[in-house]
Design an enzyme around this catalytic site. Structure first.
Site, mmCIF file in Angstrom:
data_model
loop_
_atom_site.group_PDB
_atom_site.id
_atom_site.type_symbol
_atom_site.label_atom_id
_atom_site.label_comp_id
_atom_site.label_asym_id
_atom_site.label_seq_id
_atom_site.Cartn_x
_atom_site.Cartn_y
_atom_site.Cartn_z
ATOM 1 N N GLU A 175 0.837 -1.204 0.000
ATOM 2 C CA GLU A 175 0.000 0.000 0.000
ATOM 3 C C GLU A 175 0.870 1.252 0.000
ATOM 4 O O GLU A 175 0.627 2.204 -0.759
ATOM 5 C CB GLU A 175 -0.917 -0.025 1.225
ATOM 6 C CG GLU A 175 -1.999 1.018 1.220
ATOM 7 C CD GLU A 175 -2.953 0.884 2.399
ATOM 8 O OE1 GLU A 175 -3.691 1.850 2.661
ATOM 9 O OE2 GLU A 175 -2.955 -0.177 3.062
ATOM 10 N N GLY A 205 -7.973 4.909 7.881
ATOM 11 C CA GLY A 205 -8.754 4.658 9.068
ATOM 12 C C GLY A 205 -8.185 3.546 9.929
ATOM 13 O O GLY A 205 -8.207 3.620 11.155
ATOM 14 N N GLY A 206 -7.649 2.498 9.272
ATOM 15 C CA GLY A 206 -7.140 1.354 10.007
ATOM 16 C C GLY A 206 -5.637 1.233 10.066
ATOM 17 O O GLY A 206 -5.093 0.563 10.946
ATOM 18 N N SER A 207 -4.925 1.856 9.124
ATOM 19 C CA SER A 207 -3.466 1.730 9.092
ATOM 20 C C SER A 207 -2.839 3.029 8.607
ATOM 21 O O SER A 207 -3.522 3.910 8.072
ATOM 22 C CB SER A 207 -3.040 0.570 8.184
ATOM 23 O OG SER A 207 -3.405 0.830 6.832
ATOM 24 N N THR A 208 -1.526 3.128 8.783
ATOM 25 C CA THR A 208 -0.787 4.305 8.309
ATOM 26 C C THR A 208 0.511 3.851 7.664
ATOM 27 O O THR A 208 1.088 2.822 8.055
ATOM 28 C CB THR A 208 -0.504 5.289 9.461
ATOM 29 O OG1 THR A 208 0.084 6.480 8.927
ATOM 30 C CG2 THR A 208 0.445 4.699 10.488
ATOM 31 N N GLN A 209 0.959 4.593 6.637
ATOM 32 C CA GLN A 209 2.174 4.240 5.905
ATOM 33 C C GLN A 209 3.086 5.455 5.734
ATOM 34 O O GLN A 209 2.616 6.584 5.616
ATOM 35 C CB GLN A 209 1.838 3.698 4.502
ATOM 36 C CG GLN A 209 1.212 2.329 4.458
ATOM 37 C CD GLN A 209 -0.265 2.360 4.793
ATOM 38 O OE1 GLN A 209 -0.967 3.304 4.435
ATOM 39 N NE2 GLN A 209 -0.754 1.335 5.463
#
Length: 410
Positions: A175, A205-209
């Protein structure tokens, strides 16, 4: 997701970056590799060089459709992105975990956008793809698979080209890498003559990159792409983690005290509400969110202040809500600007409730994530954006480019 071609190269670079190994590849090599992924068009020479692709982004808070119109390049270089038609629906597919047929209905409704955008004669050669992200990654395998099967059924009934791997869950590292490809494609940094790139910060909303190409000391051609993803640390998931409310839904009515909420209750679920124990303020709120970040989010290797970063998704949305940037144009912010506004919102919200009851917590979490997590300085400048050249900032375009080389489009 099957990784081949340019994305496989980027993944290898990412792994090498994490292990601090030296990978002998250059930005020119990378650009040439990406240039080889264009579809072969078996059509008369005088026919239109326009082709299309449909990409679904099944996120944790919504499902989005991107319908891209490309013009095949005269050279062996990158295609020209002529247009993007974008539409989104809330909630995300994961909200239908117990009624997967509704997930299929959502996708079927969005396919109407594709049918209106892509000419009927092009439907059979236009690929339709769905990649799910953190929302489905957080579900049990059985529930996630049931949702994907519903989507696959809708795709198989559609008049579009359905590749073998058209529906799948994408891991967080991919992602980040694909978002990096998207933004660098749109900003012109993947052209052969370009010697620089930009990094990306994506807060879902659920993850960060966080993904960027470090400037390693050994040589300008010894480069390793660094991409880190943190599941459970997107904005919505971080709210629950900060409050200790993960899994609280469905367990009966409960109330949680938080220094990040005003005297007005913040509703998380229909059975869970939050309010301040009497005093709400930035310092105490920061200590709450720090527990979610410290020791879990790490500063990426070779992160330098000279890297230019584009930040989007909830970074952009909350900056708009806080009045820091224009909702259309976006803008540049220093990390300290976000921190300052977080203090103002948190310290005044008992008298002046913010536009969103979670704005104090969200801005404080973003500040903590950038500073104590990724290690950015307060003077670091971020480019907050929703669109680049009128195209949505997300991994979807990068995923489309990556997928072309596997497709035989006729």
């Amino acid at each position: 997701m099957k990784l081949t071609g340019p994305l496989l190269l980027l993944v290898l670079l990412a792994v090498a970056g994490l292990s601090r190994a030296q990978v002998k590849t250059s930005l020119l090599d990378l650009t040439n590799s990406i240039g080889s992924i264009l579809p072969a068009l078996s059509r008369p020479a005088n026919h239109s060089r326009i082709f299309y692709a449909v990409m679904f982004d099944a996120g944790s808070t919504g499902t989005r459709i991107h319908v891209y119109t490309f013009i095949n390049s005269d050279s062996a270089g990158l295609p020209v992105l002529d247009n993007e038609m974008f539409h989104s629906i809330k909630p995300g597919l994961s909200a239908y975990a117990d009624s997967p047929e509704m997930a299929g209905h959502t996708v079927r409704m969005l396919l109407k956008v594709a049918k209106k955008t892509v000419p009927r004669l092009e439907w059979k050669r236009t690929p339709v793809i769905l990649r799910a992200t953190a929302g489905l990654r957080l579900l049990s395998p059985d529930k996630a698979q049931a949702l994907l099967q519903q989507v696959q059924h809708v795709f198989d009934e559609s008049p579009f080209l359905v590749p073998d791997d058209s529906v799948s869950i994408m891991n967080g590292t991919n992602e980040g890498i694909l978002a990096w490809i998207s933004v660098n494609f749109l900003t012109g940094h993947l052209k052969a003559q370009t010697q620089t790139t930009v990094g990306i910060l994506d807060l879902g909303g659920g993850s960060t990159q966080i993904t960027f190409l470090p400037k390693l000391r050994v040589s300008c051609v010894f480069r390793s792409l660094s991409s880190c993803s943190y599941l459970g640390h997107g904005l919505m998931a971080a709210r629950l983690a900060t409050l200790g409310a993960l899994g609280a839904e469905g367990t009966g009515e409960s109330h949680i005290n938080s220094y990040c909420c005003s005297y007005k209750r913040c509703i998380i679920h229909t059975t869970v509400s939050v309010s301040s124990p009497g005093y709400a303020g930035y310092k105490l709120c920061y200590q709450e969110v720090l527990k979610v970040v410290k020791g879990i989010i790490h500063q990426p290797y070779q992160l330098q202040d000279s890297n230019v970063f584009y930040a989007f998704s909830y970074y952009f949305d909350r900056a708009v809500d806080a009045g820091l940037i224009d909702g259309v144009q976006g803008g540049k912010l220093e990390v300290r600007d976000i921190k300052k506004r977080a203090k103002e919102v948190c310290n005044k919200m008992t008298k002046y409730p913010p536009i969103s009851s979670f704005l104090c917590m969200d801005l404080t979490y973003i500040t903590c994530l950038l500073k104590d997590g990724f290690g950015f300085k307060e003077s670091t400048v971020l480019q907050l954006t929703k669109k680049v050249n009128n195209v949505e900032s997300s991994w979807a375009l990068g995923a489309t480019l990556d997928h072309f080389h596997n497709l035989k489009i006729h």
